[in-house]
Design an enzyme around this catalytic site. Structure first.
Site, PDB file in Angstrom:
ATOM      1  CB  ALA A  20      -0.894  -0.018   1.237  1.00 31.27           C
ATOM      2  N   GLY A  79       0.791  -4.986   1.067  1.00 37.34           N
ATOM      3  CA  GLY A  79      -0.423  -5.125   0.261  1.00 37.34           C
ATOM      4  C   GLY A  79      -0.180  -5.853  -1.051  1.00 37.34           C
ATOM      5  CD  GLU A  87      -1.888  -7.459   3.382  1.00 41.88           C
ATOM      6  OE1 GLU A  87      -1.638  -6.332   2.894  1.00 41.88           O
ATOM      7  OE2 GLU A  87      -2.276  -7.612   4.552  1.00 41.88           O
ATOM      8  CD  GLU A  89       2.082  -5.210   5.782  1.00 41.77           C
ATOM      9  OE1 GLU A  89       2.891  -6.088   6.159  1.00 41.77           O
ATOM     10  OE2 GLU A  89       1.282  -5.383   4.859  1.00 41.77           O
TER      11      GLU A  89
HETATM   12  N1  CAA Z   1       4.580   3.194  -0.965  1.00 42.50           N
HETATM   13  C1  CAA Z   1       4.977   4.321  -1.556  1.00 42.50           C
HETATM   14  N2  CAA Z   1       6.122   4.414  -2.293  1.00 42.50           N
HETATM   15  C2  CAA Z   1       6.883   3.316  -2.393  1.00 42.50           C
HETATM   16  C3  CAA Z   1       6.534   2.105  -1.793  1.00 42.50           C
HETATM   17  C4  CAA Z   1       5.312   2.052  -1.050  1.00 42.50           C
HETATM   18  N3  CAA Z   1       4.866   0.923  -0.470  1.00 42.50           N
HETATM   19  N4  CAA Z   1       7.486   1.186  -2.055  1.00 42.50           N
HETATM   20  C5  CAA Z   1       8.418   1.814  -2.810  1.00 42.50           C
HETATM   21  N5  CAA Z   1       8.043   3.105  -3.010  1.00 42.50           N
HETATM   22  C6  CAA Z   1       8.757   4.123  -3.774  1.00 42.50           C
HETATM   23  C7  CAA Z   1       9.974   4.639  -3.013  1.00 42.50           C
HETATM   24  O1  CAA Z   1       9.607   5.615  -2.059  1.00 42.50           O
HETATM   25  C8  CAA Z   1      10.798   5.182  -4.142  1.00 42.50           C
HETATM   26  O2  CAA Z   1      10.286   6.426  -4.519  1.00 42.50           O
HETATM   27  P1  CAA Z   1      11.305   7.663  -4.856  1.00 42.50           P
HETATM   28  O3  CAA Z   1      12.097   7.184  -6.039  1.00 42.50           O
HETATM   29  O4  CAA Z   1      10.384   8.794  -5.171  1.00 42.50           O
HETATM   30  O5  CAA Z   1      12.143   7.840  -3.632  1.00 42.50           O
HETATM   31  C9  CAA Z   1      10.525   4.207  -5.295  1.00 42.50           C
HETATM   32  O6  CAA Z   1       9.301   3.558  -4.970  1.00 42.50           O
HETATM   33  C10 CAA Z   1      11.595   3.156  -5.447  1.00 42.50           C
HETATM   34  O7  CAA Z   1      11.771   2.520  -4.190  1.00 42.50           O
HETATM   35  P2  CAA Z   1      13.201   2.362  -3.474  1.00 42.50           P
HETATM   36  O8  CAA Z   1      14.106   3.462  -3.871  1.00 42.50           O
HETATM   37  O9  CAA Z   1      12.951   2.155  -2.012  1.00 42.50           O
HETATM   38  O10 CAA Z   1      13.706   0.996  -4.159  1.00 42.50           O
HETATM   39  P3  CAA Z   1      14.703  -0.088  -3.557  1.00 42.50           P
HETATM   40  O11 CAA Z   1      15.002  -1.027  -4.675  1.00 42.50           O
HETATM   41  O12 CAA Z   1      15.829   0.563  -2.846  1.00 42.50           O
HETATM   42  O13 CAA Z   1      13.838  -0.865  -2.427  1.00 42.50           O
HETATM   43  C11 CAA Z   1      11.852  -1.967  -1.583  1.00 42.50           C
HETATM   44  C12 CAA Z   1      12.716  -1.620  -2.817  1.00 42.50           C
HETATM   45  C13 CAA Z   1      12.631  -2.921  -0.670  1.00 42.50           C
HETATM   46  C14 CAA Z   1      10.592  -2.644  -2.081  1.00 42.50           C
HETATM   47  C15 CAA Z   1      11.541  -0.670  -0.804  1.00 42.50           C
HETATM   48  O14 CAA Z   1      10.983   0.285  -1.723  1.00 42.50           O
HETATM   49  C16 CAA Z   1      10.521  -0.850   0.294  1.00 42.50           C
HETATM   50  O15 CAA Z   1      10.873  -1.331   1.358  1.00 42.50           O
HETATM   51  N6  CAA Z   1       9.251  -0.444   0.047  1.00 42.50           N
HETATM   52  C17 CAA Z   1       8.217  -0.485   1.050  1.00 42.50           C
HETATM   53  C18 CAA Z   1       7.719  -1.911   1.279  1.00 42.50           C
HETATM   54  C19 CAA Z   1       6.682  -1.922   2.376  1.00 42.50           C
HETATM   55  O16 CAA Z   1       6.919  -1.573   3.505  1.00 42.50           O
HETATM   56  N7  CAA Z   1       5.430  -2.362   2.025  1.00 42.50           N
HETATM   57  C20 CAA Z   1       4.330  -2.423   2.956  1.00 42.50           C
HETATM   58  C21 CAA Z   1       3.480  -1.190   2.827  1.00 42.50           C
HETATM   59  S1  CAA Z   1       2.230  -1.097   4.094  1.00 42.50           S
HETATM   60  C22 CAA Z   1       0.948  -2.042   3.517  1.00 42.50           C
HETATM   61  O17 CAA Z   1       1.013  -2.632   2.441  1.00 42.50           O
HETATM   62  C23 CAA Z   1      -0.278  -2.075   4.399  1.00 42.50           C
HETATM   63  C24 CAA Z   1      -1.276  -3.138   4.022  1.00 42.50           C
HETATM   64  O18 CAA Z   1      -1.189  -4.263   4.486  1.00 42.50           O
HETATM   65  C25 CAA Z   1      -2.394  -2.812   3.203  1.00 42.50           C
END
Ligand code: CAA
Length: 262
Positions: free
Chosen positions: A69, A113, A116, A136
């Site tokens: 998400a 998400g 999920e 998360e």
């Molecule tokens: N939401 C918003 N933006 C996201 C995102 C997310 N979940 N995941 C990645 N992005 C964005 C980053 O902010 C980044 O944007 P910018 O270039 O503008 O900075 C872009 O995508 C590329 O990401 P990274 O630079 O972080 O890429 P990476 O290769 O270094 O890392 C990754 C990849 C490990 C997937 C890392 O992006 C990450 O940890 N993302 C978040 C994963 C996460 O925590 N997901 C759970 C979300 S909460 C949820 O889903 C709740 C639910 O149950 C419904």
């Protein structure tokens, strides 16, 4: 509805073809915001209602199926906003109402998400690059789109606890061994394998496909005796279809069946 974050197309041969949906928000690794989830629900419902479609494939990019998400959006939300707008339930749950088989073709990250969403699909075909996780907890929240419920059903309590509490990712081979993934393929084979699975599904009788999916989902959500009873009634109802007569006649006469989907 014109789509900002999805690409859609149909593939395969008539009479039943496959509806393809590609999540297309590459700059944010397909992070799932409200607009994207509204579009996904809309596209899936349209394919579900289309009589020429037998199966739906959802895929992402080589780097990410979906990284969860949208954290930027969530970071600003209050309790009252998520509660009153019924965040997640309002549009994500549309996927649960889709009656046709749905294949997730996964490469790269399927996190939060994204994982999920994968678990709301029926078959999961994954490239060797796929990584699954529920991170998360690192954000000070918990999974909110079914992760704490579907993951233990898919991989068992011990592995689900490991992923949900430590936030570690599973590689594709562990995910396949644990039962989260149906098939693992080389990255360059992912879309072809998903299409082959879709073609195999689309060559069957549509009423049988709908009934089979409904029955397997019952296994998830009811006690065994109830599930078996549900299956038995659905099995009996198959004998009312033309396709049951056609399928069995084709077997006996050593020919390919021509299903009429009725
Ligand atoms: N939401 C918003 N933006 C996201 C995102 C997310 N979940 N995941 C990645 N992005 C964005 C980053 O902010 C980044 O944007 P910018 O270039 O503008 O900075 C872009 O995508 C590329 O990401 P990274 O630079 O972080 O890429 P990476 O290769 O270094 O890392 C990754 C990849 C490990 C997937 C890392 O992006 C990450 O940890 N993302 C978040 C994963 C996460 O925590 N997901 C759970 C979300 S909460 C949820 O889903 C709740 C639910 O149950 C419904």
């Amino acid at each position: 509805m014109s789509y900002e974050y999805l690409l859609t197309e149909t593939r395969g041969e008539m009479p039943l073809r496959c509806g393809w949906i590609t999540l297309n928000r590459p700059k944010a690794l397909n992070a799932l915001n409200d607009r994207l989830m509204d579009e996904l629900g809309h596209a899936m419902k349209a394919f579900d209602a289309d009589e020429s479609i037998g199966c739906i494939v959802i895929t992402g990019s080589e780097k990410a199926f979906a990284a969860g998400a949208d954290i930027t959006v969530m970071s600003k939300l209050s309790y009252m906003e998520v509660y009153k707008k019924d965040y997640i339930t309002r549009n994500w749950e549309t996927i649960r109402s889709i009656r046709k088989p749905v294949i997730a073709a996964v490469a790269g990250f399927a996190l939060g998400g994204g994982c999920e969403l994968v678990m709301m699909c029926d078959l999961v075909i994954a490239a060797e690059s796929a990584k699954f996780g529920q991170p998360e907890i690192k954000l000070g929240i918990i999974p909110g789109a079914g992760g704490t419920q579907r993951l233990p059903r898919a991989v068992g309590k011990a592995k689900a606890m490991d992923m949900v509490l430590t936030a570690r990712m599973m590689d594709v081979h562990e995910a396949e061994r644990a039962g989260l993934v149906s098939r693992v393929v080389a990255p360059e084979r992912l879309l072809a394998e998903a299409q082959a699975a879709a073609d195999a599904i689309c060559s069957q009788s549509l009423p049988s496909l709908l009934a089979a999916k409904e029955c397997v989902n019952r296994a998830y959500e009811s006690p065994l005796a109830e599930g078996v009873l549900f299956e038995r009634r659905m099995f009996h109802s198959m004998f009312a279809t033309d396709d049951q007569k056609e399928g069995m006649d084709a077997f006996i006469n050593k020919r390919k069946p021509t299903f009429k989907h009725c």
